[in-house]
Design an enzyme around this catalytic site. Structure first.
Site, PDB file in Angstrom:
ATOM      1  N   TYR A 438       1.050  -1.241   0.089  1.00  0.00           N
ATOM      2  CA  TYR A 438      -0.039  -0.299  -0.402  1.00  0.00           C
ATOM      3  C   TYR A 438       0.841   1.718   0.252  1.00  0.00           C
ATOM      4  O   TYR A 438       2.107   0.993   0.043  1.00  0.00           O
ATOM      5  CB  TYR A 438      -0.881  -0.219   0.922  1.00  0.00           C
ATOM      6  N   GLU A 439      -0.056   2.256  -0.386  1.00  0.00           N
ATOM      7  CA  GLU A 439       1.437   3.677  -0.122  1.00  0.00           C
ATOM      8  C   GLU A 439       1.983   3.119  -1.836  1.00  0.00           C
ATOM      9  O   GLU A 439       3.083   3.828  -1.458  1.00  0.00           O
ATOM     10  CB  GLU A 439       1.356   4.558   0.996  1.00  0.00           C
ATOM     11  N   GLY A 440       1.317   2.614  -2.459  1.00  0.00           N
ATOM     12  CA  GLY A 440       2.454   2.529  -4.132  1.00  0.00           C
ATOM     13  C   GLY A 440       3.158   1.298  -3.497  1.00  0.00           C
ATOM     14  O   GLY A 440       4.500   1.390  -2.366  1.00  0.00           O
TER      15      GLY A 440
END
Lengths: 589, 589
Positions: A438-440
């Site tokens: 998550y978040e890239g």
């Protein structure tokens, strides 16, 4: 299953590696003295250890549950969030004018680590709220800032990031949610967002959703995306809550880990469109979202360190207690606690070294962020910003990848008991697994590191950091301490490996993009391994210099640096070999 | 979520790397021709893919459940086990005189891989039954063999291994279960055993427990442990079932993975003692148990390959389908399936290369086992046995460690969807995590590799294998194929790294046991990385030679070997650095 925040190590990193004294010398941060830092960290440690840590494992067993559009959070979360809010933790690093305490991010980082180590699922709510506050602070209109930031800082309301849609994950260009101008400056938002962390819950009165959507006739791709503030409940002029907005939580996910953190699917606009307010300029939504994402990416890197430390503490306690087998060196005729067995020592030593190295790398990055933000010297701000921006994808990528390894070693230390959920070690292994996604994802971080952070400036920041690594090598060479010379050779090899990789990437990105981007993750891991190792070398030198203050602490630090050098820094040349071979070797998916 | 057994790759390994033609030339294995192998593998692939694979994910959601001493297995398991038994799979590698089919283990290995890839939880029951059959075959009295082996081979009954007790995990010396002689040649067994795989279930009429326990006045430690056969139901002279024995399943564990495989706590002797029969000699129980454990250790290594392949197939299918982002090389203006993105290719290529390398290493080991067992030449038997014994801890340790990495990469390929349990990728990540623990942790395998397999013969087998690696290096050097020269340098460096590590271990074990055993796991990983890479080099040479037969297959194999060389073999020198530094660097747990 208790958690004791490593306040001593945190303060060591703040004061000796990450430049707290320099930060405290900045205008506006005068109160951020080492004494204040210590007081804040100790208070944070108490809250994390006493209030949040005991809720972590029960919440995994009885996670957040959806019923008829509402989400009931895990047992104890509501009361804990009240305590969190009332103690003012949400506002710690936010401006005093909005009700915050205005402390530097450098002091915020260890507190965030503690929160996440104690209870990753819980900590996600403040983490996302921080991101929403940052985005509004930077891009929100004065009216939006005035109406929404205060209640988020007090913990009365929380915030979310609404990016992902079923067809748009890493690829934000594919976002389809729509925003229709009403004509009065507001918009009607419709669409489906998935994977929204704390998209619905019962911890706070209101939820401030920041939502990416497209205006009619917006250009295709990422240049046609705008950002909107969409509150769960509309907010009246006087700040009181009005009607429910047209956004519904239609389900939450059944996940591998962080089960107590509700991951919502949100449906906007089933009844004509959710009322939304533009944040920043039309079609420039990603600018503001990137502010939020960069803060969140750094914070997720800190989550990696947090879960690694929690897994380490858990395994250490078990290894000190579990008696099994006689020592291989014949030093006892009886079975001994397994912490005396060489392989258990290797595993625990590796867990510790990775955690402490990640911590140092992250806090150093936070120090650069504070200097980039508040230095009175414009050139200095630019310089620190460039370093911070180079390090953020490394902190996110490397610290989260290592957290999975550390959590897995934590299971292994427990043997068969590690596989039993009751023991608790397995939860960290499950929870950590989201952090590289998550978040890239790690690949997204690595592409950012290659593209925007290495190629764009022709390797300038990378080379400036490598020059600093070489200064540390010289200091190791000048030291008479035997541990310094043990550290020197692997650091030198790692620095040289990273330097070769930077050269390779600069030389080949244009002609061989597939090879270079296929080597992006190994490059990121190499950069993390080397730069975190550099911090451990600096820590070693500092501990040699200050040994007299606290010999037990500093001796352990010196040994941990060696452990890092042996088990991790030694792997840097192998990672460089992967990068340098990327053009020549075939890949067969 | 389907599974398609890689029959082509399996046959390639059997025929070109693992010596099926030599095995088929052994007395007793005349029927094990390549044609038979192909027919058996294809039939096994159908059963695994059609019957077992579809049950895998549902069984994770609705796992085995305990109620009042009984265990109901997951939906469909009973019927599938009947089909498995009726088709004769359990007896495939067991002697014809006991009702088996007498095929070599080399043909059994791919079938075992398929079974485990399709359904790891299900496959554990046959795996343990095989171990029990092996132990009885070797150490059981003629009466025990006659009465118990037949029904296990037909799948009417199943078998278990009862080693672990709450205080005795890796350390069998601490076993406390008791066996009291009755006076008529039988014994009364009492004690508590934990972590007993399929210790209770509803798949078969009876369960044959093999139980380690101590006789009265037995010596302390491992030299006072005896092995007993304790059936769940007593067996009458005519083979029919009699009364229930005094053994109860008091609970099953709530585990991270393999949830459909019941892990039982068994209580023996609450009503006066469970009737048991001595297997082998008094106080020599570990000898027989080690037979069982060695078979099981190899089989667990194969489980690692199996779960890796399943995770790979799952990720590959997703990557071919999921459309996201434009390619970095500008070859398309539209978003493309993610399998076209370089980092996804790296991940899938690594997963594939590790899986195929592990498969080759394991099957080669099985070939040595068959030759060790059935060669008419006593010297040859000894030589192959020594190689087999050297390789078993490597197959177990390395293939299971890599399986965790591969399953984790499989989650990563899926991005956010990988973290959602519904997707199925997370199950492999959870299931794989037991493999480095049960049947001896990786450290236990590594200690075995260092102590019994490297030090005891003064490094003779290790050096003999390294000499064979050098022969392959020479063949690569002699080849004109460009891929051969790409493979040569990393293989040479890896071979030399392994050689240095062997020398270090031999030179320092006596003087620095803690350092050497602290480097045992890195040594095992180095040995696995190098020897599996050697197999990939052999595969490359074979594919170059046979390319014309099937260009697509052989080209993929040649590319996969390169991928292994770049991403894995390149890490061997780093592992050697850890081993060689073990004496000098501090460890701080």
């Amino acid at each position: 299953m208790t958690y004791q925040a490593p306040v001593k190590d945190m303060l060591f990193v703040l004061n000796h590696l990450a430049g707290l004294p320099e930060v405290a010398a900045l205008p506006g941060f005068e109160e951020a003295t080492p004494d204040t830092a210590q007081a804040v960290l100790e208070e944070s440690a108490r809250f994390a250890g006493d209030v949040l840590a005991p809720l972590n494992h029960p919440a995994d067993l009885e996670p957040s549950a959806w019923h008829d559009g509402a989400v009931a959070t895990a047992p104890g979360f509501k009361q804990a969030f009240r305590q969190y809010a009332e103690a003012g933790w949400q506002g710690m690093t936010h401006p005093v004018e909005y009700g915050g305490q205005g402390l530097p991010g450098l002091i915020g980082s260890p507190c965030s680590e503690m929160l996440n180590a104690a209870n990753l699922s819980f900590a996600l709510c403040p983490l996302l709220t921080n991101g929403a506050i940052e985005a509004l602070m930077t891009a929100g209109s004065p009216e939006l800032r005035k109406r929404y930031i205060g209640p988020m800082i007090t913990g009365q309301w929380t915030g979310t990031m609404n990016l992902t849609e079923p067809q748009a994950g890493s690829d934000l260009a594919m976002i389809r949610s729509r925003a229709q101008p009403v004509g009065d400056g507001t918009y009607r938002i419709s669409g489906t967002k998935i994977f929204i962390t704390y998209g619905e819950h019962d911890l706070a009165e209101n939820i401030v959703h920041l939502v990416l959507a497209r205006l009619p006739d917006a250009p295709e791709g990422v240049k046609g995306i705008s950002l909107f503030l969409v509150p769960k409940f509309l907010v009246n002029e006087d700040g009181t809550l009005g009607a429910r907005n047209d956004v519904q939580c239609v389900s939450i996910e059944h996940k591998l880990g962080i089960k107590a953190s509700p991951t919502a699917t949100l449906q906007f606009g089933d009844a004509g469109g959710a009322l939304g307010y533009l944040v920043g300029q039309e079609n420039r939504g990603l600018d503001a979202m990137f502010i939020m994402m960069n803060a969140a990416r750094y914070a997720v890197g800190v989550q990696g360190i947090a879960i690694a430390d929690r897994a380490y503490q858990h395994a250490l306690a078990y290894a000190a207690e579990r008696v099994q087998s006689r020592p291989v060196d014949g030093s006892s005729r009886d079975a001994v606690p397994i912490i005396q067995h060489p392989d258990v020592r290797r595993m625990l030593g590796t867990m510790r070294a990775l955690t402490e190295a990640g911590r140092a790398l992250a806090y150093v990055t936070a120090g650069h962020a504070d200097l980039a933000h508040a230095s009175p010297d414009g050139e200095a701000r630019k310089r620190h910003l460039a370093v911070q921006e180079f390090l953020v994808p490394i902190v996110k990528g490397w610290c989260t990848e290592m957290s999975i390894d550390v959590a897995s070693l934590g299971v292994q230390v427990h043997g068969g008991m590690g596989f039993i959920e009751e023991t608790g070690a397995a939860q960290y292994y499950r929870d950590a697994r989201i952090l590289t996604i998550y978040e890239g994802t790690t690949a997204i971080q690595a592409n950012d590191l290659v593209g925007r952070k290495t190629l764009r400036d022709g390797g300038a920041v990378a080379r400036a950091l490598l020059a600093e690594v070489r200064q540390t090598e010289e200091a190791l060479e000048a030291s008479a301490h035997p541990a310094a010379s043990l550290m020197l050779a692997p650091l030198r090899r790692a620095g040289s490996a990273l330097s070769d990789a930077v050269d390779f990437i600069l030389a080949n990105a244009a002609s061989h993009p597939n090879a270079v981007f296929g080597a992006a993750v190994p490059y990121l891991l190499l950069a993390g391994t080397t730069l975190a190792g550099w911090q451990m070398a600096r820590a070693l030198l500092s501990s040699v210099a200050h040994r007299g203050d606290d010999p037990a602490f500093h001796d352990a630090k010196i040994a941990t640096a060696q452990c890092y050098a042996l088990h991790k820094l030694s792997q840097a040349p192998g990672l460089a070999a992967v990068v340098l071979g990327a053009k020549d070797y075939a890949v067969q998916p």
